[in-house]
Write an enzyme that holds these catalytic residues in place. Structure first.
Site, short mmCIF file in Angstrom:
data_model
loop_
_atom_site.label_atom_id
_atom_site.label_comp_id
_atom_site.label_asym_id
_atom_site.label_seq_id
_atom_site.Cartn_x
_atom_site.Cartn_y
_atom_site.Cartn_z
N PRO A 11 0.79 -1.22 0.00
CA PRO A 11 0.00 0.00 0.00
C PRO A 11 0.83 1.29 0.00
CG PRO A 11 -0.20 -1.16 2.09
CD PRO A 11 0.47 -2.09 1.14
N ASN A 12 0.31 2.23 -0.75
CA ASN A 12 0.84 3.60 -0.87
C ASN A 12 2.10 3.70 -1.73
OD1 ASN A 12 -1.17 4.83 0.93
ND2 ASN A 12 -0.17 3.65 2.52
N ARG A 19 5.05 10.78 -2.59
CA ARG A 19 4.73 10.47 -1.20
C ARG A 19 5.95 10.70 -0.32
NH1 ARG A 19 4.81 4.40 1.23
NH2 ARG A 19 4.01 4.93 3.27
N TYR A 24 11.11 8.72 1.14
CA TYR A 24 11.09 7.67 0.12
C TYR A 24 11.74 8.06 -1.21
CZ TYR A 24 7.87 5.58 3.45
OH TYR A 24 7.32 5.05 4.59
N ASN A 75 8.09 -5.60 -1.11
CA ASN A 75 8.02 -4.51 -0.14
C ASN A 75 6.57 -4.46 0.32
OD1 ASN A 75 7.88 -2.21 1.37
ND2 ASN A 75 9.02 -0.93 -0.08
N ALA A 78 3.21 -0.97 4.75
CA ALA A 78 2.69 -1.00 6.13
C ALA A 78 2.25 -2.40 6.56
CB ALA A 78 1.53 -0.02 6.28
N HIS A 81 4.26 -4.72 9.04
CA HIS A 81 4.19 -4.63 10.50
C HIS A 81 2.90 -5.19 11.08
CE1 HIS A 81 7.39 -1.97 9.34
NE2 HIS A 81 6.55 -1.12 8.78
N ASP A 88 1.82 -15.85 6.26
CA ASP A 88 1.32 -17.21 6.01
C ASP A 88 1.37 -17.54 4.51
OD1 ASP A 88 0.86 -17.61 8.69
OD2 ASP A 88 -1.32 -17.44 8.57
N GLU A 99 12.90 -9.31 1.23
CA GLU A 99 12.06 -8.22 1.72
C GLU A 99 12.83 -6.91 1.54
OE1 GLU A 99 11.19 -8.87 5.85
OE2 GLU A 99 10.42 -6.84 6.16
N HIS A 101 12.78 -2.62 2.04
CA HIS A 101 12.21 -1.37 2.53
C HIS A 101 13.09 -0.23 2.04
CE1 HIS A 101 9.41 -3.53 4.95
NE2 HIS A 101 10.40 -4.31 5.34
N ILE A 102 12.45 0.76 1.49
CA ILE A 102 13.18 1.92 0.96
C ILE A 102 13.86 2.67 2.11
CG2 ILE A 102 12.89 4.12 -0.26
CD1 ILE A 102 10.38 2.71 -1.60
N SER A 103 13.11 2.87 3.17
CA SER A 103 13.64 3.57 4.34
C SER A 103 14.24 2.55 5.31
CB SER A 103 12.53 4.36 5.03
OG SER A 103 11.53 3.48 5.53
N ARG A 108 13.24 4.38 12.47
CA ARG A 108 11.97 5.11 12.48
C ARG A 108 11.13 4.73 13.72
NH1 ARG A 108 9.27 4.82 6.73
NH2 ARG A 108 8.07 6.53 7.69
N ARG A 112 7.47 0.33 13.49
CA ARG A 112 8.03 -0.16 12.21
C ARG A 112 9.20 -1.11 12.41
NH1 ARG A 112 5.59 3.35 8.35
NH2 ARG A 112 5.17 5.37 9.29
C1 DQA Z 1 8.30 0.93 3.81
C2 DQA Z 1 8.37 1.15 5.33
C3 DQA Z 1 7.02 0.91 5.98
O1 DQA Z 1 7.11 1.10 7.39
C4 DQA Z 1 6.00 1.88 5.43
O2 DQA Z 1 4.72 1.62 5.98
C5 DQA Z 1 5.95 1.90 3.95
C6 DQA Z 1 7.19 1.77 3.18
C7 DQA Z 1 9.61 1.31 3.10
O3 DQA Z 1 9.75 0.95 1.94
O4 DQA Z 1 10.47 1.97 3.67
O5 DQA Z 1 4.90 2.12 3.36
O6 DQA Z 1 8.05 -0.44 3.56
#
Ligand code: DQA
Length: 145
Positions: A11-12, A19, A24, A75, A78, A81, A88, A99, A101-103, A108, A112
């Protein structure tokens, strides 16, 4: 034989580039996908890209990957978490899972810091910006070669 690598974004992440660019970055998801396609080049891998804001849709893609894909780069955003259901689903997949994560999620908010998906992931990349996707792909191609 061409092997498929499934690249899933949660998501997002469709809003990447606009964003919270201070967290990001300025690259869009389309930019990331084209950089990954360029890196994959003609090394014998086909990339399948999928982004959704819906947990069930991501799970359906993981199920499809069971038959179609050799590896998954994900990725979960959210859902990282919160989602036992995505964990599963990944546990039913037999190939390598990375896996991304950009950040740097560990730098943080405390909520997270925990990832359900990390319980399944063979590798976790966080904090490299969108370059993390390329690092994941590089690892995945070396692993599957
Ligand atoms: C994220 C980190 C997550 O905590 C956050 O909810 C995201 C992006 C990242 O790529 O850093 O939407 O997965």
């Amino acid at each position: 034989m061409t092997q498929k690598i499934c690249v899933l974004n949660g998501p997002n992440l469709n809003l990447l580039g606009t964003r919270q660019p201070e967290i990001y970055g300025a690259e869009t998801l389309a930019d990331v996908e084209s950089a990954m396609t360029k890196l994959a080049g003609d090394k014998g891998f086909q990339l399948g890209f999928f982004q959704s804001n819906h947990e069930g849709a991501i799970i359906d893609q993981i199920h499809a990957a069971r038959d179609e894909a050799a590896g998954i780069i994900i990725n979960p955003a959210a859902y990282t978490h919160t989602s036992v259901a995505i964990l599963d689903a990944l546990n039913t997949f037999e190939g390598p899972v990375v896996e991304v994560h950009i950040s740097n999620i560990h730098k943080r908010e405390a909520f997270r810091h925990h990832s359900y998906v990390s319980l399944r992931a063979d590798g976790v990349i966080a904090g490299l910006g969108t370059r993390g996707y390329l690092a994941a792909l590089d690892f995945m191609m070396a692993t599957l070669a």
